[in-house]
Design an enzyme around this catalytic site. Structure first.
Site, PDB file in Angstrom:
ATOM      1  N   LEU A 130     -32.314   7.529 -17.265  1.00 52.02           N
ATOM      2  CA  LEU A 130     -31.819   8.367 -18.359  1.00 52.02           C
ATOM      3  C   LEU A 130     -30.316   8.160 -18.549  1.00 52.02           C
ATOM      4  O   LEU A 130     -29.840   8.002 -19.676  1.00 52.02           O
ATOM      5  CB  LEU A 130     -32.122   9.836 -18.090  1.00 52.02           C
TER       6      LEU A 130
ATOM      7  N   LYS B 207     -22.230  12.126  -2.968  1.00 60.44           N
ATOM      8  CA  LYS B 207     -20.881  12.610  -2.669  1.00 60.44           C
ATOM      9  C   LYS B 207     -20.720  14.125  -2.665  1.00 60.44           C
ATOM     10  O   LYS B 207     -19.617  14.617  -2.397  1.00 60.44           O
ATOM     11  CB  LYS B 207     -19.883  11.995  -3.654  1.00 60.44           C
TER      12      LYS B 207
ATOM     13  N   ASN C 261      -9.106  13.645  -5.103  1.00 65.07           N
ATOM     14  CA  ASN C 261      -9.999  14.212  -6.107  1.00 65.07           C
ATOM     15  C   ASN C 261      -9.652  13.693  -7.499  1.00 65.07           C
ATOM     16  O   ASN C 261      -8.496  13.745  -7.927  1.00 65.07           O
ATOM     17  CB  ASN C 261      -9.881  15.741  -6.093  1.00 65.07           C
TER      18      ASN C 261
ATOM     19  N   LEU D  13     -15.163   1.813  -3.329  1.00 66.53           N
ATOM     20  CA  LEU D  13     -14.466   3.086  -3.475  1.00 66.53           C
ATOM     21  C   LEU D  13     -14.685   3.961  -2.247  1.00 66.53           C
ATOM     22  O   LEU D  13     -15.805   4.083  -1.751  1.00 66.53           O
ATOM     23  CB  LEU D  13     -14.950   3.831  -4.716  1.00 66.53           C
ATOM     24  N   SER D  14     -13.603   4.572  -1.782  1.00 70.92           N
ATOM     25  CA  SER D  14     -13.652   5.496  -0.654  1.00 70.92           C
ATOM     26  C   SER D  14     -13.227   6.882  -1.136  1.00 70.92           C
ATOM     27  O   SER D  14     -13.232   7.170  -2.334  1.00 70.92           O
ATOM     28  CB  SER D  14     -12.755   4.998   0.481  1.00 70.92           C
TER      29      SER D  14
ATOM     30  N   PHE E   3     -16.602   7.462 -12.865  1.00 68.05           N
ATOM     31  CA  PHE E   3     -15.761   6.282 -12.659  1.00 68.05           C
ATOM     32  C   PHE E   3     -16.350   5.068 -13.361  1.00 68.05           C
ATOM     33  O   PHE E   3     -15.638   4.307 -14.025  1.00 68.05           O
ATOM     34  CB  PHE E   3     -15.591   5.984 -11.168  1.00 68.05           C
TER      35      PHE E   3
ATOM     36  N   ARG F 116     -17.320  14.888 -12.385  1.00 69.42           N
ATOM     37  CA  ARG F 116     -18.440  15.831 -12.302  1.00 69.42           C
ATOM     38  C   ARG F 116     -18.470  16.519 -10.940  1.00 69.42           C
ATOM     39  O   ARG F 116     -18.362  15.875  -9.904  1.00 69.42           O
ATOM     40  CB  ARG F 116     -19.757  15.090 -12.538  1.00 69.42           C
TER      41      ARG F 116
ATOM     42  N   LYS G 158     -11.854  12.282   1.969  1.00 72.99           N
ATOM     43  CA  LYS G 158     -12.669  12.955   2.981  1.00 72.99           C
ATOM     44  C   LYS G 158     -13.089  12.025   4.116  1.00 72.99           C
ATOM     45  O   LYS G 158     -13.639  12.471   5.124  1.00 72.99           O
ATOM     46  CB  LYS G 158     -13.883  13.592   2.323  1.00 72.99           C
TER      47      LYS G 158
END
Length: 337
Positions: free
Chosen positions: A42, A89, A172, A128-129, A16, A177, A132
């Protein structure tokens, strides 16, 4: 909207965060400062190759952890807009390492709330939520529900500050990732796509749609809303068919903490949920941020009592061919079946 503004995004090196940075730089070329706050040097180095401060003078990269209040406070100097995307997450990892998840998702959220309250320049915070967080059955969802409550409740202690906190909840993200579509794209090379449960459904939103929704919330929120988008669902079997119609599809059983269907609005939420057209907003029960006052101010309407927004009962489902096209557009332009 964001030209001449200073913005900070926590967890800014994630899927995001990178999409948000790309969109802001494209749409708001006069953005004053865009600070990526994350703990992975990184990932920051790799992101800097695409969005270098030399090419994009507004860019800043700030190593830090939301668990560290003082580092957050330092990063927020002169910041006006905050987007909170940092989180642990992965559901199985959270089940195995529960307090690590709590420290980042709950204590980190409270650190950010307090740091924003202590920073006079901050004007809007969008957190952001996740789907779930609605009627959670796993630790990740429970921590995000707590995080949502912390950000919404922060509007109660603003005093005279010109500041508002809002939350954006969606399903979703296609191609993010660890999500199912990239997993299936990789697994189809083996000829086997493991299915957790044939009845499983999920909401679906593209990464760009998620970014656009957050930008919309920054511009349109009044504070106290938990915004939910109207988006389609997909069946896990349809995703498997779209990606690997010739693959074997053994049923492996759901993982710890998974649901068959996801919810974004429960029937209990219906009594303080309003319909804004493109989005729903779950509001605090009473007060100036409550649904009655909110509808009077915004001309919106309440949803029907008992209304629930569930991926299994959602009237809008993606077809196999629609899924294939979305994969081509959003994930892999060379994708073919």
């Amino acid at each position: 909207m964001l030209n001449n503004k200073s913005i900070l995004i926590t967890g800014g090196t994630g899927s995001f965060g990178k999409a948000f940075v790309r969109t802001v730089l494209e749409r708001y070329p006069d953005v004053k400062r865009l600070v990526v706050f994350s703990r992975d040097e990184l990932k920051q180095f790799e992101m800097e190759q695409e969005f270098s401060p030399q090419e994009f003078p507004a860019m800043r990269y700030f190593i830090g952890d939301v668990r560290d209040y003082s580092r957050l406070r330092r990063a927020l100097e002169q910041i006006e807009v905050v987007v909170h995307a940092a989180a642990l997450k992965q559901v199985p990892a959270a089940e195995y390492n529960p307090f690590e998840c709590i420290k980042t998702n709950i204590l980190g959220a409270q650190n950010l709330v307090e740091a924003c309250l202590d920073t006079p320049t901050v004007r809007v915070v969008a957190a952001l939520s996740t789907d779930k967080a609605a009627a959670p059955i796993n630790l990740y969802g429970a921590t995000k529900l707590c995080s949502d409550k912390l950000f919404i409740a922060a509007n109660n202690i603003l005093g005279g500050r010109n500041l508002r906190f809002t939350v954006v909840r969606y399903g979703n993200v296609m191609g993010s990732r660890g999500s199912v579509i990239p997993f299936f794209l990789e697994k189809r090379k083996t000829g086997v796509l493991p299915i957790t449960d044939p009845a499983m459904t999920r909401f679906n939103i593209t990464l760009q749609e998620g970014v656009d929704m957050v930008l919309w919330s920054i511009e349109n929120s009044r504070g106290g809303e938990l915004f939910v988008p109207k988006i389609p669902s997909y069946r896990i079997l349809d995703v498997a068919e779209a990606i690997g119609p010739e693959c074997e599809k053994p049923v492996t059983g759901i993982r710890p903490g998974e649901k068959i269907h996801e919810e974004m609005i429960t029937s209990s939420d219906s009594f303080n949920t309003v319909d804004l057209g493109r989005y729903f907003a779950i509001l605090p029960t009473t007060g100036k941020h409550g649904p009655v006052h909110y509808c009077d101010q915004n001309g919106c309407k309440m949803v029907t009592p008992g209304f629930a927004y569930n991926s299994g009962s959602n009237p809008d489902f993606l077809t196999v061919e629609q899924l294939r096209e979305l994969i081509r557009i959003n994930i892999d332009s060379s994708f073919t079946v």
